[in-house]
Design a protein around this motif. Structure first.
Motif, mmCIF file in Angstrom:
data_model
loop_
_atom_site.group_PDB
_atom_site.id
_atom_site.type_symbol
_atom_site.label_atom_id
_atom_site.label_comp_id
_atom_site.label_asym_id
_atom_site.label_seq_id
_atom_site.Cartn_x
_atom_site.Cartn_y
_atom_site.Cartn_z
ATOM 1 N N TYR A 174 -3.688 1.084 7.580
ATOM 2 C CA TYR A 174 -2.365 0.885 6.980
ATOM 3 C C TYR A 174 -1.403 0.457 8.089
ATOM 4 O O TYR A 174 -1.380 1.060 9.161
ATOM 5 C CB TYR A 174 -1.857 2.172 6.339
ATOM 6 N N TYR A 178 -2.197 -2.899 3.713
ATOM 7 C CA TYR A 178 -3.459 -2.288 4.117
ATOM 8 C C TYR A 178 -4.566 -3.338 4.156
ATOM 9 O O TYR A 178 -4.447 -4.433 3.612
ATOM 10 C CB TYR A 178 -3.850 -1.139 3.189
ATOM 11 N N ALA A 235 0.818 -1.199 0.000
ATOM 12 C CA ALA A 235 0.000 0.000 0.000
ATOM 13 C C ALA A 235 0.851 1.248 0.000
ATOM 14 O O ALA A 235 2.026 1.225 0.350
ATOM 15 C CB ALA A 235 -0.912 0.020 1.220
ATOM 16 N N LYS A 253 -10.434 1.829 6.446
ATOM 17 C CA LYS A 253 -9.218 1.340 5.810
ATOM 18 C C LYS A 253 -8.048 1.642 6.739
ATOM 19 O O LYS A 253 -7.926 2.747 7.269
ATOM 20 C CB LYS A 253 -9.008 2.040 4.468
ATOM 21 N N THR A 258 4.748 -2.040 3.641
ATOM 22 C CA THR A 258 3.525 -1.315 3.950
ATOM 23 C C THR A 258 2.330 -2.091 3.398
ATOM 24 O O THR A 258 2.287 -2.401 2.213
ATOM 25 C CB THR A 258 3.553 0.094 3.340
ATOM 26 N N GLN A 282 -2.950 9.978 9.227
ATOM 27 C CA GLN A 282 -1.792 9.285 9.771
ATOM 28 C C GLN A 282 -1.918 9.129 11.280
ATOM 29 O O GLN A 282 -2.352 10.034 11.975
ATOM 30 C CB GLN A 282 -0.499 10.061 9.464
ATOM 31 N N ILE A 325 1.323 5.110 1.613
ATOM 32 C CA ILE A 325 1.107 5.709 2.935
ATOM 33 C C ILE A 325 0.120 6.857 2.811
ATOM 34 O O ILE A 325 0.225 7.685 1.910
ATOM 35 C CB ILE A 325 2.433 6.228 3.502
#
Length: 508
Positions: free
Chosen positions: A485, A494, A25, A483, A492, A460, A27
């Motif tokens: 992360y 998700y 994914a 969703k 990374t 974030q 960021i």
């Protein structure tokens, strides 16, 4: 003259990569800049000392395990009942303690400053294998080691005394005291290390160190207690206090391993060596270690549920109740100040550490059977582990546990630098998952301890303040399909999870 000291783990370069289990994914961006918390701990100053790849260390683990199995049987083959003079107290002590010593290794990223052709310096990141040692303190597989051994390691690999391998999860840590508690995966019971005391040590008495020295697993060395109550600065941000100084041979990879007395009892945890010297090494006294580990476990338990009592150890054994929260589950269960808890479920209780460990595997909402003594009478009651969201725990931790099903801590500056270097981003940080509630949204999506939460929706999660703001957002309070992360082993990933609906409240 200023002296320099270093932690005694080391790292070996590797090139292996691991397969992904989720979708790679990008960021997310968003949420205001916020603070990122972290404590720097030196991970071996002399990296150049390790000159063998990890595969060599793994081969040595098999050889060492075979050697120990042979040693365990050879001593019984003496003719008649005569005991060989070779079977010294040192041999007996090592044989007694060695089965509870484990070797820890795993990948981490380190950064070093390299000078460029123009004379400027640049940070260079490289993937390495860290090595260290741990000691089993509970038959369910709880292991004490140094924090710098497991710091930033996403998968903790473990080799047991018999040569078998498993993995471990980070349960709790205290970076300021350089201690961590991990739990071995797999069926127990595991053999625990015999405990000694560090308050009666004598300068000159013999000691033994066992550890994963330079990848040579279960290496044993001998020496004496050289001095007591040493205060040792490691760098500008960290120092150790009240250490045991020893002449036993301790090397990189011994971090977290036991320092034993001649009876085979642990009296310290090996932690540092004097750079450039021989036979000058240091260990954290075991009394200090167990006090710190107890506090770590209590903090971890308090983030998950509230029982509502405080206690202390007493000479006659057990865990004496000294204070109760009014209306708490312990008080409702009939406990009073002065009662002496002697058993929780099937666990016998003699110390605060045993009490903390006895409730560590409990889940929020579970009823614990508690046996206690009041005067000369023995009683039994049941005490509920009330989820901390209804108690007096930190509100951000309570929300994270209730809505997502995780306990978290800031990932620290080293994680942020690594992410920005590898992914060419200007990322601000993340939150390390330290616990996952069974049956929660996080558990259903296979989020696990050691993952780093990067974001939810387009926001974030670079700090605890960010997470608090996200969880209080009106959209999140309605319990959407969110969703998320995460970072796992520097990849990374998700996924999507259904967040818990929060009750309507008035924000202040």
């Amino acid at each position: 003259m200023r002296f320099y000291y270093q932690n005694i783990d080391t790292c070996l370069p590797v090139s292996a990569t691991r397969a992904l289990q989720f979708t790679q994914a990008r960021i997310p961006s968003g949420v205001r800049n916020a603070w990122v918390w972290g404590i720097a701990v030196v991970v071996i100053a002399a990296m150049g000392v390790a000159n063998a790849p990890l595969s060599s260390a793994e081969d040595l683990q098999s050889v060492a395990a075979t050697s120990y199995r042979n040693a365990a049987t050879d001593h019984g083959s003496l003719s008649g009942s005569r005991r060989s003079l070779r079977e010294t107290p040192t041999v007996t002590a090592i044989r007694r303690a060695a089965p509870s010593v484990v070797n820890l290794h795993g990948q981490k990223t380190i950064r070093q400053t390299a000078a460029s052709m123009a004379g400027s310096s640049n940070d260079v990141a490289r993937q390495v294998n860290g090595m260290g040692t741990g000691v089993v303190i509970d038959p369910r597989g709880y292991v004490v080691t140094n924090y710098h051994v497991v710091e930033d390691v996403y998968e903790i690999n473990v080799t047991l005394h018999d040569g078998s391998t498993t993995t471990a999860d980070l349960i709790a840590s205290d970076p300021s005291n350089d201690l961590a508690l991990v739990k071995l995966r797999g069926a127990g019971p595991f053999q625990t290390i015999p405990r000694g005391h560090s308050n009666d040590l004598m300068v000159g008495e013999p000691v033994i160190a066992i550890g994963n020295a330079f990848g040579y697993v279960h290496t044993s060395t001998v020496g004496i207690v050289s001095a007591l109550h040493r205060d040792i600065p490691v760098n500008e941000t960290q120092s150790y206090r009240d250490l045991i100084q020893t002449s036993a041979g301790i090397n990189p990879g011994n971090s977290g391993g036991p320092l034993l007395n001649i009876d085979g009892e642990i009296i310290g945890v090996n932690v540092a060596v004097r750079v450039g010297a021989q036979q000058i090494a240091f260990a954290i006294p075991i009394d200090q270690v167990l006090d710190t580990v107890t506090e770590m476990i209590v903090r971890h338990n308090d983030r998950r549920f509230v029982i509502g009592l405080q206690g202390k150890s007493v000479q006659e054994g057990g865990f004496q109740v000294v204070d109760l929260i009014d209306g708490g589950s312990a008080q409702r269960g009939g406990l009073k100040a002065g009662d002496r808890i002697i058993k929780v479920d099937n666990d016998k209780i003699n110390t605060p550490l045993q009490y903390a460990l006895s409730v560590l595997d409990a889940s929020p909402g579970e009823n614990l059977r508690v046996e206690f003594q009041r005067g000369n009478e023995t009683y039994e009651t049941f005490v509920a582990t009330v989820p901390s969201s209804t108690g007096s725990a930190d509100p951000v931790a309570s929300l994270a546990w209730q809505v997502i099903g995780v306990a978290v801590r800031p990932a620290g500056d080293s994680f942020t630098r690594r992410m920005n270097s590898q992914m060419q981003t200007n990322y601000r940080g993340g939150l390390v998952i330290t616990d996952v509630r069974p049956g929660s949204a996080a558990d259903e999506q296979s989020i696990r301890v050691g993952d780093v939460l990067l974001g939810i929706h387009s926001w974030q999660t670079s700090s605890l303040a960010d997470l608090a703001e996200i969880l209080q957002h009106p959209e999140i309070r309605q319990g959407p399909n969110a969703k998320f992360y995460i970072v796992r082993r520097d990849q990374t990933l998700y996924g999507h999870m259904k967040l818990a609906v929060q009750p309507s409240t008035t924000r202040r």
